[in-house]
Design an enzyme around this catalytic site. Structure first.
Site, short mmCIF file in Angstrom:
data_model
loop_
_atom_site.label_atom_id
_atom_site.label_comp_id
_atom_site.label_asym_id
_atom_site.label_seq_id
_atom_site.Cartn_x
_atom_site.Cartn_y
_atom_site.Cartn_z
N HIS A 76 -33.35 3.55 18.18
CA HIS A 76 -32.23 4.49 18.17
C HIS A 76 -32.63 5.95 18.06
O HIS A 76 -31.80 6.82 18.31
CB HIS A 76 -31.25 4.09 17.08
CG HIS A 76 -30.57 2.79 17.38
ND1 HIS A 76 -29.78 2.62 18.49
CD2 HIS A 76 -30.57 1.59 16.74
CE1 HIS A 76 -29.31 1.37 18.51
NE2 HIS A 76 -29.79 0.72 17.46
N CYS A 136 -8.30 -2.12 -3.93
CA CYS A 136 -6.86 -1.93 -4.08
C CYS A 136 -6.13 -3.27 -3.99
O CYS A 136 -5.16 -3.49 -4.69
CB CYS A 136 -6.32 -0.95 -3.04
SG CYS A 136 -6.43 0.76 -3.61
N CYS A 147 0.86 -1.19 0.00
CA CYS A 147 0.00 0.00 0.00
C CYS A 147 0.90 1.24 0.00
O CYS A 147 0.63 2.22 -0.70
CB CYS A 147 -0.89 0.03 1.23
SG CYS A 147 -1.66 -1.53 1.71
N CYS A 173 -35.33 0.21 13.30
CA CYS A 173 -34.13 0.75 13.93
C CYS A 173 -34.49 2.06 14.66
O CYS A 173 -34.05 2.31 15.78
CB CYS A 173 -33.06 1.07 12.90
SG CYS A 173 -32.83 -0.14 11.60
N CYS A 224 -27.71 -6.25 15.20
CA CYS A 224 -29.00 -5.63 15.53
C CYS A 224 -30.13 -6.32 14.76
O CYS A 224 -31.22 -6.49 15.29
CB CYS A 224 -28.98 -4.13 15.28
SG CYS A 224 -28.46 -3.19 16.75
N ARG A 278 -21.83 -5.16 13.15
CA ARG A 278 -22.67 -4.56 14.20
C ARG A 278 -24.13 -4.49 13.74
O ARG A 278 -25.05 -4.77 14.49
CB ARG A 278 -22.16 -3.16 14.55
CG ARG A 278 -22.81 -2.57 15.78
CD ARG A 278 -22.41 -3.41 16.98
NE ARG A 278 -23.14 -3.09 18.21
CZ ARG A 278 -24.34 -3.54 18.52
NH1 ARG A 278 -25.02 -4.29 17.68
NH2 ARG A 278 -24.89 -3.24 19.67
N CYS A 296 2.35 2.85 -3.27
CA CYS A 296 1.51 3.77 -4.05
C CYS A 296 1.06 4.98 -3.23
O CYS A 296 1.00 6.09 -3.75
CB CYS A 296 0.28 3.05 -4.58
SG CYS A 296 0.68 1.84 -5.85
#
Lengths: 259, 157, 106
Positions: A179, A112, A75, A175, A220, A216, A78
């Protein structure tokens, strides 16, 4: 995760009742899930020597300099020093060269890997991908989330918002009900956060490992007893885009620590 | 209220209230019981009396996830050749095994303090024992309430 | 891939007591959890940590499955002479990591 707790009693149905009863309308001001944690976990995140996520940042920094496979390029060959990635995590998911869909930071790194390093795609959630994502995102720590002002993103953000408001799963919850309507309230001991993606990838004590926002979200969905989307489903990217847009201006914390 | 385990096998927003007597699915061995805690204490100290007062066990009263709970054990000791802490042991009541850790230290440590992070599979009592150079054993206890995380996965990844 | 973070001051005054903090990547699999197939996942833990200062052991610790994944260990030692601090973690399945840190006592 801990098979330690498989025997716990399910409170799912009580929960729905509790939430409906509790629904409140005044929207609290936006705050990272960091502020919903107790002092000991905040201290664990704040101190780089105590934050286990820094182990992945360290591994990622090593990988950043490693030459790979066919292209024999690292990486760094470049991009230069990893500090050049400052600000990048704050504006993903985004459109990028070589893709007609918005991609997450993990997907951009994998592009990449496959196109520029001509190495194998790193598996979703693999240690290497998490380590590279952690070191890249860590370069944006303390920077405000700043999604690009790209009109092509709008329909994807809107799709994410629709998913966020959709009642789904056996518990028929959205959700937003947790939340937005119940953020800050306790769910039998756990404070419901506002679900801002400020810390990703996070070191989650429940995982005993570093994991992605996708993981994550999947948690939920399982919690709502909805069928999680397929691993490469566009829905995850749409939800991420919406959550990042909703968290615009909040500071990144990578690597965050969460319970 | 139906128990979702029987229908989906998934753990859904399972927030176990502190100390609730949920049956824990440890495969084996049997959980460390207060009896095994007593036996483990005896392993460490034999029949010597346990003294209270100088040893300090710091644990958060409420842990947001039992997979990692920060713990510091310390004792006010000059840590000289003549008067120092030789060992610090930590035991628990309800994990599958009563033993958590044992540290050896001596005058070269300069300060009698150990910090680490422990797993607690349920709300329970934790016991620290320090052995000083004169052969005395000191004890300190702490009770920790463990909250279960919400939105967890069904299986290890 | 094993990886440790170590925090030791570069220079310390003679006689001063200072803290050493360490964090190491390890899953600390307890041996008490069942996997997807219902079978127990075999135990895989670090079971011993030690610190020597110019060849003398100043601190050691026995770890059990009740130590959290990616173990954090903090302890102290007293600065005597300039030299090296060697930290060693060993455990199941031949796990063995050794890290050496230089320290200057002024």
């Amino acid at each position: 995760m801990s098979g330690l707790r498989r025997g716990s009693v399910c409170l799912g149905l009580c929960l729905v009742a509790a939430l409906t009863a509790n629904a409140q309308t005044d929207a609290p001001s936006r705050r990272s899930g960091y502020h919903d944690m107790g002092k000991p976990l905040q201290a664990m995140q704040d101190d780089d020597m105590a934050n286990p996520g820094m182990l992945w940042v360290g591994e990622g920094a090593n990988l950043w300099n490693q030459r790979f496979a066919a292209a024999d390029k690292s990486c760094a060959d470049c991009h230069g020093a990893v500090q050049s990635m400052s600000g990048v995590a704050a504006r993903y998911p985004a459109f990028t060269a070589g893709s007609d869909q918005p991609v997450t930071l993990e997907q951009r790194i994998n592009l990449c890997r496959t196109q520029n390093q001509r190495a194998d795609r790193l598996a979703d959630g693999s240690r290497e991908l998490m380590a590279l994502t952690a070191v890249v995102a860590h370069q944006s720590r303390n920077q405000p989330i700043a999604p690009p002002d790209d009109p092509r993103l709008r329909p994807f953000i809107a799709a994410g918002e629709a998913l966020y408001r959709l009642r789904q799963g056996q518990l028929n919850l959205s959700c937003a009900q947790c939340h937005d309507d119940n953020a800050g309230r306790k769910l039998a001991g756990v404070t419901i956060p506002q679900a801002h993606p400020t810390g990703y990838p996070i070191y989650r004590l429940e995982w005993q490992s570093l994991g992605s926002l996708k993981r994550r979200l999947r948690n939920c969905l399982v919690g709502m007893r909805a069928e999680p989307y397929a691993p490469d489903a566009p829905e995850y990217v749409q939800l991420e885009l919406f959550l990042m847009d909703r968290a615009r201006g909040l500071k990144l914390e990578t690597p965050g620590v969460r319970p | 209220m139906p128990d979702s385990r029987s229908t989906t096998g998934r753990r859904v927003f399972l927030i176990r209230a502190a100390g609730a007597a949920a049956a824990l699915a440890f495969a084996r061995p049997a959980l460390a019981t207060p009896d095994s805690l007593q036996a483990a204490i005896k392993d460490v100290v034999g029949d010597a009396p346990l003294r209270e007062g100088r040893l300090v066990l710091e644990l958060p009263p409420l842990a947001e996830n039992g997979n990692s709970v920060s713990m510091t054990v310390s004792m006010d000791s000059p840590m000289t050749e003549a008067d120092h802490v030789r060992a610090i042991h930590v035991l628990n009541e309800k994990n599958p095994q009563p033993h958590v850790m044992s540290a050896r230290l001596g005058p070269a440590a300069g300060k009698a303090q150990v910090t680490t992070r422990i797993k607690l599979n349920d709300s329970q009592k934790v016991v620290a024992i320090a052995e000083t150079s004169d052969g005395t054993f000191w004890v300190a206890e702490a009770d920790v309430i463990v909250t279960l995380a919400a939105c967890v996965e069904d299986m290890p990844q | 891939m094993s990886n440790a973070l170590i925090n030791v001051p570069r220079t310390v005054r003679r006689g001063e007591v200072f803290q050493i903090r360490t964090l190491i990547s390890h899953r600390m699999e307890t041996g008490f959890r069942a996997g997807t197939n219902g079978q127990l996942i075999p135990r895989d833990i670090i079971d011993r940590f030690s610190c020597t200062y110019n060849g003398v052991e100043v601190f050691s610790m026995r770890l059990t499955p009740a130590i959290a994944a990616n173990p954090f260990i903090g302890f102290h030692t007293r600065a005597t002479e300039s030299g090296t601090i060697v930290l060693r973690w060993t455990g199941d399945n031949g796990f063995s990591v050794e890290e050496t840190v230089a320290i200057e006592v002024v």
